[in-house]
Design a protein around this motif. Structure first.
Motif, PDB file in Angstrom:
ATOM      1  N   ILE A 260      35.695   0.593 -24.530  1.00 17.70           N
ATOM      2  CA  ILE A 260      36.287  -0.231 -23.575  1.00 17.70           C
ATOM      3  C   ILE A 260      35.332  -0.103 -22.371  1.00 17.70           C
ATOM      4  O   ILE A 260      34.870  -1.193 -21.365  1.00 17.70           O
ATOM      5  CB  ILE A 260      37.907  -0.215 -23.822  1.00 17.70           C
ATOM      6  CG1 ILE A 260      38.120  -0.156 -24.617  1.00 17.70           C
ATOM      7  CG2 ILE A 260      38.163  -0.147 -22.478  1.00 17.70           C
ATOM      8  CD1 ILE A 260      39.813   0.139 -24.784  1.00 17.70           C
ATOM      9  N   HIS A 261      35.390   1.241 -22.157  1.00 13.41           N
ATOM     10  CA  HIS A 261      34.096   1.605 -20.924  1.00 13.41           C
ATOM     11  C   HIS A 261      32.808   1.180 -20.681  1.00 13.41           C
ATOM     12  O   HIS A 261      33.168  -0.005 -19.837  1.00 13.41           O
ATOM     13  CB  HIS A 261      34.119   2.612 -20.788  1.00 13.41           C
ATOM     14  CG  HIS A 261      33.141   3.946 -19.746  1.00 13.41           C
ATOM     15  ND1 HIS A 261      33.841   4.211 -18.717  1.00 13.41           N
ATOM     16  CD2 HIS A 261      31.582   4.040 -19.328  1.00 13.41           C
ATOM     17  CE1 HIS A 261      33.183   4.600 -17.882  1.00 13.41           C
ATOM     18  NE2 HIS A 261      31.182   4.135 -18.237  1.00 13.41           N
ATOM     19  N   GLU A 262      31.907   0.599 -21.653  1.00 11.09           N
ATOM     20  CA  GLU A 262      30.855  -0.069 -21.346  1.00 11.09           C
ATOM     21  C   GLU A 262      31.564  -1.477 -21.460  1.00 11.09           C
ATOM     22  O   GLU A 262      30.678  -2.694 -20.302  1.00 11.09           O
ATOM     23  CB  GLU A 262      30.347   0.391 -22.627  1.00 11.09           C
ATOM     24  CG  GLU A 262      29.325   1.189 -22.459  1.00 11.09           C
ATOM     25  CD  GLU A 262      28.957   2.631 -21.442  1.00 11.09           C
ATOM     26  OE1 GLU A 262      28.415   1.628 -20.683  1.00 11.09           O
ATOM     27  OE2 GLU A 262      28.497   3.462 -21.659  1.00 11.09           O
ATOM     28  N   SER A 263      32.119  -1.527 -22.082  1.00 12.55           N
ATOM     29  CA  SER A 263      32.863  -3.409 -21.909  1.00 12.55           C
ATOM     30  C   SER A 263      32.961  -3.482 -20.588  1.00 12.55           C
ATOM     31  O   SER A 263      33.046  -5.018 -19.813  1.00 12.55           O
ATOM     32  CB  SER A 263      34.009  -3.528 -22.937  1.00 12.55           C
ATOM     33  OG  SER A 263      33.633  -4.132 -23.922  1.00 12.55           O
ATOM     34  N   GLY A 264      33.421  -2.193 -19.739  1.00 13.73           N
ATOM     35  CA  GLY A 264      34.042  -3.019 -18.667  1.00 13.73           C
ATOM     36  C   GLY A 264      32.467  -3.130 -17.475  1.00 13.73           C
ATOM     37  O   GLY A 264      32.605  -4.252 -16.148  1.00 13.73           O
ATOM     38  N   HIS A 265      31.472  -2.432 -17.852  1.00 15.95           N
ATOM     39  CA  HIS A 265      30.674  -2.093 -17.714  1.00 15.95           C
ATOM     40  C   HIS A 265      30.098  -4.120 -17.345  1.00 15.95           C
ATOM     41  O   HIS A 265      29.272  -4.103 -16.573  1.00 15.95           O
ATOM     42  CB  HIS A 265      29.626  -1.387 -17.233  1.00 15.95           C
ATOM     43  CG  HIS A 265      29.422  -0.212 -17.314  1.00 15.95           C
ATOM     44  ND1 HIS A 265      29.053   0.162 -16.000  1.00 15.95           N
ATOM     45  CD2 HIS A 265      29.505   0.872 -17.788  1.00 15.95           C
ATOM     46  CE1 HIS A 265      29.990   1.453 -15.173  1.00 15.95           C
ATOM     47  NE2 HIS A 265      29.649   2.105 -16.303  1.00 15.95           N
ATOM     48  N   ALA A 266      29.742  -3.967 -18.703  1.00 13.83           N
ATOM     49  CA  ALA A 266      29.069  -5.475 -18.799  1.00 13.83           C
ATOM     50  C   ALA A 266      30.489  -6.714 -18.281  1.00 13.83           C
ATOM     51  O   ALA A 266      29.397  -7.848 -18.022  1.00 13.83           O
ATOM     52  CB  ALA A 266      29.515  -6.046 -20.703  1.00 13.83           C
ATOM     53  N   HIS A 292      30.219  -0.322 -10.473  1.00 14.81           N
ATOM     54  CA  HIS A 292      30.129  -0.113 -11.567  1.00 14.81           C
ATOM     55  C   HIS A 292      30.805   0.736 -12.286  1.00 14.81           C
ATOM     56  O   HIS A 292      31.626  -0.087 -13.362  1.00 14.81           O
ATOM     57  CB  HIS A 292      28.755   0.229 -12.359  1.00 14.81           C
ATOM     58  CG  HIS A 292      27.755  -1.265 -12.772  1.00 14.81           C
ATOM     59  ND1 HIS A 292      28.712  -1.536 -13.723  1.00 14.81           N
ATOM     60  CD2 HIS A 292      27.111  -1.860 -12.445  1.00 14.81           C
ATOM     61  CE1 HIS A 292      27.957  -2.575 -13.833  1.00 14.81           C
ATOM     62  NE2 HIS A 292      26.394  -2.970 -13.861  1.00 14.81           N
ATOM     63  N   GLU A 293      31.042   2.406 -12.120  1.00 15.89           N
ATOM     64  CA  GLU A 293      31.723   3.000 -12.232  1.00 15.89           C
ATOM     65  C   GLU A 293      33.715   2.508 -11.892  1.00 15.89           C
ATOM     66  O   GLU A 293      33.991   2.290 -13.234  1.00 15.89           O
ATOM     67  CB  GLU A 293      31.258   4.028 -12.303  1.00 15.89           C
ATOM     68  CG  GLU A 293      30.143   4.822 -13.529  1.00 15.89           C
ATOM     69  CD  GLU A 293      30.283   5.051 -14.675  1.00 15.89           C
ATOM     70  OE1 GLU A 293      31.742   5.154 -14.788  1.00 15.89           O
ATOM     71  OE2 GLU A 293      30.127   4.688 -14.982  1.00 15.89           O
ATOM     72  N   SER A 294      33.046   2.004 -11.112  1.00 18.11           N
ATOM     73  CA  SER A 294      35.079   1.237 -10.744  1.00 18.11           C
ATOM     74  C   SER A 294      35.611   0.702 -11.746  1.00 18.11           C
ATOM     75  O   SER A 294      36.692   1.278 -12.560  1.00 18.11           O
ATOM     76  CB  SER A 294      35.069   1.456  -9.604  1.00 18.11           C
ATOM     77  OG  SER A 294      34.838  -0.138  -8.849  1.00 18.11           O
ATOM     78  N   SER A 417      28.879   9.179  -8.766  1.00 18.97           N
ATOM     79  CA  SER A 417      29.093   7.652  -8.719  1.00 18.97           C
ATOM     80  C   SER A 417      30.385   8.259  -9.804  1.00 18.97           C
ATOM     81  O   SER A 417      31.212   7.174  -9.564  1.00 18.97           O
ATOM     82  CB  SER A 417      28.020   6.941  -9.255  1.00 18.97           C
ATOM     83  OG  SER A 417      26.955   7.786  -8.433  1.00 18.97           O
ATOM     84  N   TYR A 418      30.597   8.574 -10.770  1.00 18.56           N
ATOM     85  CA  TYR A 418      31.732   8.512 -11.512  1.00 18.56           C
ATOM     86  C   TYR A 418      32.058   9.062 -11.400  1.00 18.56           C
ATOM     87  O   TYR A 418      34.067   8.039 -11.613  1.00 18.56           O
ATOM     88  CB  TYR A 418      30.918   9.904 -12.868  1.00 18.56           C
ATOM     89  CG  TYR A 418      29.897   8.869 -14.427  1.00 18.56           C
ATOM     90  CD1 TYR A 418      29.776   8.250 -14.560  1.00 18.56           C
ATOM     91  CD2 TYR A 418      28.721  10.143 -14.091  1.00 18.56           C
ATOM     92  CE1 TYR A 418      29.093   8.026 -15.332  1.00 18.56           C
ATOM     93  CE2 TYR A 418      27.906   9.487 -15.070  1.00 18.56           C
ATOM     94  CZ  TYR A 418      28.169   8.235 -15.580  1.00 18.56           C
ATOM     95  OH  TYR A 418      27.285   8.163 -16.336  1.00 18.56           O
ATOM     96  N   ALA A 419      32.465   9.904 -10.410  1.00 17.16           N
ATOM     97  CA  ALA A 419      34.128   9.971  -9.673  1.00 17.16           C
ATOM     98  C   ALA A 419      34.375   9.738  -8.798  1.00 17.16           C
ATOM     99  O   ALA A 419      35.319   9.303  -7.895  1.00 17.16           O
ATOM    100  CB  ALA A 419      33.256  11.722  -9.041  1.00 17.16           C
TER     101      ALA A 419
HETATM  102 CO    CO Z   1      29.500   4.528 -17.538  1.00 13.65          CO
END
Ligand code: CO
Length: 499
Positions: A260-266, A292-294, A417-419
């Motif tokens: 789900i996380h990587e799909s969000g990036h995609a 991107h991480e958001s 960036s993640y946080a």
């Molecule tokens: Co990520």
């Protein structure tokens, strides 16, 4: 359109082409490449990096930029385009080609060494490569801006305009409320994870991943899913945005939420379309890593771990799990995937403690670059930092300082960036909820397209048209405010834990 812009686009597209070819080799290295091919692959990638660099530092780009920066009658998109090309050109022209190829080769070898060192829990094998990547990044920072501390220069690469000091300040606010919320949760009865230790074979997990990619409207004819040591998303072209996941046979939520996380990036990458004239140029790229991480974390956590989402999707998950899902119901599943508990692995951390994992890396990186921490002392420093922030210590380096791929790639300055992504994500979500007040009941009814369409129209489509701070102001009407994330966490976890 201005003829100079047309020429700039032509030169820029040649660079994009080389970058996408390199991405195919990089993707292959992480997924299917036989292990003995690593040295050759490193040479191939270094060659392409050199070629990309040559394309990027073409003096004609500099001349066109200078002419265009004083030109009149340009559109807003043309001006935005000139700004992003300028930023990149200035950065690339400061790095000698010999350095760029040296860096690419070292990073490629460090990555494969890291993967093996992690598997064998052998920090000593990775240590010289880590030292090399730190040294190369010091040199990189010195080329880019010798007047600033190296870590400030590196942070700015991922989050334009940020410094060690500015991030430390945002993080000290965040740390205070994360520790406070964690304290509230620990006073309440704890949640048992119903998914833990349940054996779900890789094939079943692959079917679950494929199913949820569909739920999120990941476009199957514009990408694919594969397996890698560390899940990632990579763009091989405007119509080729691939993701990877990993299958832990005794804990299926890892692959589910990674997917789900990587799909969000995609979905972000697939939705970029600021202006057809700028297809395959720098204007059609994501703004920066935190935005991107958001997107990835909004899908993974705010949507993917919400009650509304599972009210709709639990039955399908249960059917896919079959016998392996016996005893799991909507209620205990929802609570399990939102269980808060200090843990060792960042990618599996809950939403509350996640930020503390990021702060740990940020503080360790700061120390590496200000010279107060030596590479050989990293395992010890890591254990001490985890004890201080999360109250637990990893029993080995595999679950400690070897867990993440980033340092082997030389991505120092990336972790914040993640946080920041969590903070941006919560602020975007608050705006989305204001504009689409029934969004939760829509999700519960199976309508995730309302979320995607809003994100597309407000964030994805713009590509690099705005800076991160312009975008957040434009979308939410105010600058980044860490309190949105605090409010989101308090509201959600007060309900789950009853405080
Ligand atoms: Co990520």
């Amino acid at each position: 359109m201005h003829e100079k812009i047309a020429r700039l686009i032509e030169l820029d597209r040649a660079h994009t082409l080389v970058a996408h070819i390199g991405a195919i080799l990089g993707w292959d290295q992480e997924t299917y490449m036989p292990s003995k091919a690593i040295e050759e692959r490193a040479e191939q990638l270094a060659f392409l990096e050199g070629l990309a660099h040559q394309k990027a530092v073409n003096p004609e780009i500099g001349e066109l930029l200078t002419a265009l920066e004083s030109a009149e009658g340009l559109s807003d998109d043309e001006r935005a385009y000139i700004r992003v090309v300028r930023r990149d050109y200035d950065r690339e022209t400061k790095l000698p080609e010999s350095f760029v190829t040296e860096y690419a080769k070292a990073a490629s070898i460090a990555q494969s060494t890291w993967a093996e060192a992690k598997q064998n829990d052998d920090f000593n094998a990775f240590q010289p490569h880590l030292a090399t990547m730190v040294e190369l990044n010091r040199r990189r920072a010195a080329y880019l801006n010798p007047d600033l501390p190296a870590y400030d220069v590196l942070l700015d690469l991922f989050e334009p305009g940020s410094t060690q000091k500015s991030i430390a300040s945002v993080f000290s606010t965040m740390r205070r409320y994360l520790v406070d919320i964690l304290g509230e949760i620990r006073k309440r009865p704890q949640i048992d994870d119903i998914c833990e230790g349940r054996r779900v074979d890789a094939d079943t997990q692959a079917r679950i991943s494929e199913y949820f990619m569909g739920v999120l409207h990941y476009e199957r004819d514009r990408g694919r899913l594969d397996i890698s040591a560390h899940p990632f998303t990579t763009t091989l072209g405007g119509n080729d945005v691939r993701i990877t996941t990993r299958y832990l046979e005794d804990y299926f939520p890892t692959s589910l939420f990674s997917t789900i996380h990587e799909s969000g990036h995609a979905l972000y990458e697939m939705g970029i379309d600021p202006n057809p004239a700028f297809r395959a140029t720098k204007l059609s790229e994501a703004i920066c890593m935190s935005i991107h991480e958001s997107q990835s974390r909004l899908w993974e956590n705010i949507v993917g771990r919400s009650r509304a989402f599972w009210e709709r999707n639990f039955t399908a998950l249960s059917a896919l799990l079959g016998k392996a899902g016996q005893g799991i119901d909507l209620e205990n599943f929802f609570k399990s995937v939102n269980r808060v508990r200090p843990s060792l692995i960042r990618t599996e951390a809950d939403e509350v403690t996640y930020g503390l994992h990021v702060i740990a890396r940020f503080e360790l990186e700061s120390a590496l670059f200000d010279g107060s921490l030596k590479v050989e002392n990293m395992p010890t420093a890591w254990r001490e930092k985890y004890k201080e922030l999360l109250g637990i210590e990893p029993p080995n380096d595999r679950q400690g300082c070897l867990q993440d791929v980033h340092w082997s790639m030389g991505a120092f300055g990336y972790f914040p960036s993640y946080a920041l992504g969590n903070l941006y994500g919560a602020q975007f979500w608050a705006t989305l909820k204001r504009e689409v007040p029934d969004i939760e009941s829509r999700i519960a009814g199976g309508d995730t397209l309302s979320v995607l369409n809003w994100l597309r129209a407000n964030i994805h489509t713009h590509g690099s048209r705005y800076t991160p701070s312009e975008l957040v102001e434009k979308v939410t009407g105010e600058p980044l405010d860490a309190r949105y994330f605090e409010r989101y966490l308090r509201e959600k976890y007060a309900k789950i834990y009853g405080f």
